[in-house]
Design an enzyme around this catalytic site. Structure first.
Site, PDB file in Angstrom:
ATOM      1  N   GLY A   1       0.729  -1.306   0.045  1.00  0.00           N
ATOM      2  CA  GLY A   1       0.044  -0.068  -0.116  1.00  0.00           C
ATOM      3  C   GLY A   1       1.053   1.345  -0.064  1.00  0.00           C
TER       4      GLY A   1
ATOM      5  CD  GLU B   1       4.273  -1.127  -1.592  1.00  0.00           C
ATOM      6  OE1 GLU B   1       3.598  -1.964  -0.927  1.00  0.00           O
ATOM      7  OE2 GLU B   1       4.306   0.053  -1.380  1.00  0.00           O
TER       8      GLU B   1
ATOM      9  N   PRO C   1      -3.096   8.823  15.180  1.00  0.00           N
ATOM     10  CG  PRO C   1      -3.494  10.863  16.482  1.00  0.00           C
ATOM     11  CD  PRO C   1      -3.921   9.614  16.337  1.00  0.00           C
TER      12      PRO C   1
ATOM     13  CD  GLU D   1      11.163 -12.726   2.356  1.00  0.00           C
ATOM     14  OE1 GLU D   1      10.736 -13.917   2.278  1.00  0.00           O
ATOM     15  OE2 GLU D   1      11.830 -12.131   3.212  1.00  0.00           O
TER      16      GLU D   1
END
Length: 164
Positions: free
Chosen positions: A62, A82, A100, A131
């Site tokens: 992400g 990714e 936060p 990996e």
């Protein structure tokens, strides 16, 4: 003409520019950044995780939403960047995580999605990922995952939709 006569004007102009810059930076960085985590599910039911280069921990793929993108586009792009995997479809919203301290780098709001994926797992972004591996839901890697991804994955496995 004496160059020193212009010095106070230059100093005042520089101060004004710096105050303007501080205001802009404050607006940008005092507001959370939006991102997404993807829980990629292969056709055989395994969950794909990446190992991050910055902290060496397992994580969900992400990243941050780019200007002009929506969440599904970001998920598709980040997954490909990714893992090399193609996002076939978003199955469900797992949650929205906004604490936060959930990301050690910045205050970010993370939209977590379960996604059906396919393709060959291959590290595309070697600066971020060291990996990639697929795990069955009952054999996930032990220990804490990066950021708050352990909680995101736990919520997913428990069938929850979380607002936190």
């Amino acid at each position: 003409m004496n160059i020193l006569a212009f010095f106070p004007a230059v100093v005042q102009s520089t101060r004004s520019l710096w105050r303007y810059g501080q205001t802009v930076l404050g607006i940008i960085f005092r507001h959370p950044i939006t991102g997404t985590s993807i829980i990629p599910i292969l056709p055989d039911g395994r969950i794909v995780l990446i190992r991050r280069r910055d902290d060496g921990q397992w994580a969900l793929p992400g990243g941050m939403v780019d200007w002009g993108e929506d969440i599904p586009t970001t998920a598709r792009r980040e997954l490909m960047e990714e893992t090399g995997l193609e996002l076939i479809g978003i199955r469900r919203l797992v949650g929205v995580y906004s604490a936060p301290d959930r990301d050690p780098r910045i205050h970010s709001i993370c939209v977590v999605l379960e996604a059906e994926v396919r393709g060959k797992m291959e590290v595309q972004d070697t600066l971020e990922v060291i990996e990639i591996q697929a795990f069955s839901p009952n054999s996930l890697p032990p220990g804490q995952m990066s950021h708050d991804h352990s909680r995101q994955l736990r919520d997913y496995l428990n069938g929850l939709t979380t607002l936190a």
